[in-house]
Design a protein around this motif. Structure first.
Motif, PDB file in Angstrom:
ATOM      1  N   GLY A   1       9.817  28.957   7.206  1.00 56.29           N
ATOM      2  CA  GLY A   1      10.555  27.757   6.846  1.00 56.29           C
ATOM      3  C   GLY A   1      10.102  27.325   5.459  1.00 56.29           C
ATOM      4  N   ASP A   2       9.621  26.094   5.350  1.00 57.41           N
ATOM      5  CA  ASP A   2       9.080  25.607   4.078  1.00 57.41           C
ATOM      6  C   ASP A   2       7.566  25.772   4.006  1.00 57.41           C
ATOM      7  N   ASP A   3       6.968  26.268   5.070  1.00 54.87           N
ATOM      8  CA  ASP A   3       5.517  26.411   5.124  1.00 54.87           C
ATOM      9  C   ASP A   3       5.099  27.785   4.617  1.00 54.87           C
ATOM     10  N   HIS A   4       3.781  27.973   4.447  1.00 52.87           N
ATOM     11  CA  HIS A   4       3.234  29.233   3.946  1.00 52.87           C
ATOM     12  C   HIS A   4       2.048  29.667   4.796  1.00 52.87           C
ATOM     13  N   ALA A   5       2.025  30.936   5.174  1.00 47.35           N
ATOM     14  CA  ALA A   5       0.917  31.497   5.948  1.00 47.35           C
ATOM     15  C   ALA A   5       0.368  32.705   5.202  1.00 47.35           C
TER      16      ALA A   5
ATOM     17  N   ASP B   1      12.096  37.816  -0.821  1.00 49.51           N
ATOM     18  CA  ASP B   1      12.922  36.828  -0.132  1.00 49.51           C
ATOM     19  C   ASP B   1      12.168  36.123   1.000  1.00 49.51           C
ATOM     20  N   SER B   2      11.081  36.708   1.447  1.00 52.17           N
ATOM     21  CA  SER B   2      10.339  36.113   2.570  1.00 52.17           C
ATOM     22  C   SER B   2       8.866  35.853   2.241  1.00 52.17           C
ATOM     23  N   HIS B   3       8.475  36.121   0.995  1.00 51.61           N
ATOM     24  CA  HIS B   3       7.070  35.951   0.622  1.00 51.61           C
ATOM     25  C   HIS B   3       6.937  35.338  -0.768  1.00 51.61           C
ATOM     26  N   ASP B   4       5.851  34.617  -0.955  1.00 44.08           N
ATOM     27  CA  ASP B   4       5.409  34.155  -2.265  1.00 44.08           C
ATOM     28  C   ASP B   4       4.002  34.692  -2.497  1.00 44.08           C
TER      29      ASP B   4
ATOM     30  N   THR C   1       0.841  -1.187   0.000  1.00 48.59           N
ATOM     31  CA  THR C   1       0.000   0.000   0.000  1.00 48.59           C
ATOM     32  C   THR C   1       0.879   1.240   0.000  1.00 48.59           C
ATOM     33  N   LYS C   2       0.601   2.107  -0.945  1.00 46.82           N
ATOM     34  CA  LYS C   2       1.355   3.340  -1.025  1.00 46.82           C
ATOM     35  C   LYS C   2       0.707   4.374  -0.120  1.00 46.82           C
ATOM     36  N   VAL C   3       1.391   4.704   0.935  1.00 45.01           N
ATOM     37  CA  VAL C   3       0.872   5.677   1.884  1.00 45.01           C
ATOM     38  C   VAL C   3       1.339   7.061   1.465  1.00 45.01           C
ATOM     39  N   PRO C   4       0.398   7.994   1.322  1.00 47.24           N
ATOM     40  CA  PRO C   4       0.817   9.340   0.924  1.00 47.24           C
ATOM     41  C   PRO C   4       1.708   9.971   1.975  1.00 47.24           C
ATOM     42  N   MET C   5       2.601  10.753   1.502  1.00 45.65           N
ATOM     43  CA  MET C   5       3.512  11.455   2.399  1.00 45.65           C
ATOM     44  C   MET C   5       2.718  12.456   3.219  1.00 45.65           C
ATOM     45  N   GLU C   6       2.880  12.389   4.513  1.00 41.78           N
ATOM     46  CA  GLU C   6       2.164  13.295   5.394  1.00 41.78           C
ATOM     47  C   GLU C   6       3.133  14.266   6.031  1.00 41.78           C
ATOM     48  N   GLY C   7       2.610  15.429   6.348  1.00 46.02           N
ATOM     49  CA  GLY C   7       3.418  16.399   7.065  1.00 46.02           C
ATOM     50  C   GLY C   7       4.294  17.265   6.191  1.00 46.02           C
ATOM     51  N   LEU C   8       4.174  17.085   4.854  1.00 42.78           N
ATOM     52  CA  LEU C   8       4.984  17.908   3.976  1.00 42.78           C
ATOM     53  C   LEU C   8       4.347  19.283   3.841  1.00 42.78           C
ATOM     54  N   PRO C   9       5.107  20.358   4.008  1.00 39.40           N
ATOM     55  CA  PRO C   9       4.528  21.708   3.869  1.00 39.40           C
ATOM     56  C   PRO C   9       4.024  21.927   2.449  1.00 39.40           C
ATOM     57  N   PRO C  10       2.928  22.653   2.285  1.00 35.00           N
ATOM     58  CA  PRO C  10       2.394  22.904   0.944  1.00 35.00           C
ATOM     59  C   PRO C  10       3.235  23.941   0.210  1.00 35.00           C
ATOM     60  N   THR C  11       3.261  23.825  -1.092  1.00 35.96           N
ATOM     61  CA  THR C  11       3.879  24.869  -1.904  1.00 35.96           C
ATOM     62  C   THR C  11       2.933  26.069  -1.930  1.00 35.96           C
TER      63      THR C  11
END
Length: 223
Positions: free
Chosen positions: A208-212, A176-179, A48-58
């Motif tokens: 970090g790798d996350d987005h708010a 540098d700090s925003h997308d 069973t392929k378990v989806p990767m969890e906890g990865l920050p969204p792009t």
């Protein structure tokens, strides 16, 4: 002598009868061999392929969730994306006014759609009249005022719509700090030849790798 001979024949006949009886007897049943049943092999579970969890969204993934929440008026989901300390700023036009544009926290945002309070969101381009509306009214005119999910072109960290209003997004939200992700509709009514274009820019601070979510900027043709 006759009697002895007769006795001999009698004995011989008895022996022959005995042999005949043995020869005619049915064959003995064969000794059954021990039957070994082949046991069915247990079915091996498929991997069973378990989806990767906890990865920050792009940024694009985060924007997809936010734009869906905006379309649905789902303020709880929208609030979940908002920066926990800075909140989210609403700008009705491309120019972000850090002095007057309204900012809401996560908790304030959750109940904002039902809030009947009228707020001043700035002034209308051209007329200079106050944009005095409830959030629900503002949302309809300056947030999700077109079907961005269905009709818009999408770009990451690139502005597609350009009008007469100064776009200072990268000054307020440094690269540098925003997308940011822009949803742009080139026009709605062909009769007005693009003068009804719309853009919605969703600005995310990189943690970090996350987005708010920190900014929702509406843009459109202005005189």
């Amino acid at each position: 002598m006759y009697r002895v001979r007769n006795m001999g024949w009698i004995v011989l006949g008895a022996v022959m009868l005995l042999l005949a009886a043995c020869t005619g007897a049915p064959d003995a049943a064969p000794v059954p061999q021990e039957q070994v049943q082949e046991q069915p092999q247990e079915e091996q579970p498929q991997e069973t392929k378990v989806p990767m969890e906890g990865l920050p969204p792009t940024a694009l993934e985060a924007a997809a969730s936010v734009i869906t929440a905006l379309k649905d008026g789902d303020m709880s989901t929208l609030a979940a994306w908002v920066h926990p300390k800075k909140g989210v700023r609403f700008s009705p036009y491309a120019y972000v006014d850090t002095q007057t544009d309204l900012v809401f926290t996560k908790d304030e945002l959750k109940v904002l759609m039902e809030d009947s309070k009228k707020r001043v969101w700035r002034t209308f381009a051209g007329s200079g009249e106050l944009i005095e509306m409830t959030y629900a009214e503002y949302h309809q005119q300056f947030v999700y005022d077109a079907d961005f999910i269905k009709d818009a072109k999408i770009a990451e960290n690139k502005s597609l719509g350009q009008g007469t209003t100064v776009n200072n997004l990268n000054e307020v939200y440094p690269q540098d700090s925003h997308d940011f992700v822009e949803y742009h509709i080139e026009g709605i009514d062909p009769a007005v030849e693009g003068m009804d274009w719309r853009s919605l820019r969703l600005v995310f601070e990189k943690i970090g790798d996350d987005h708010a979510l920190v900014g929702i900027i509406h843009d459109q043709w202005t005189p």
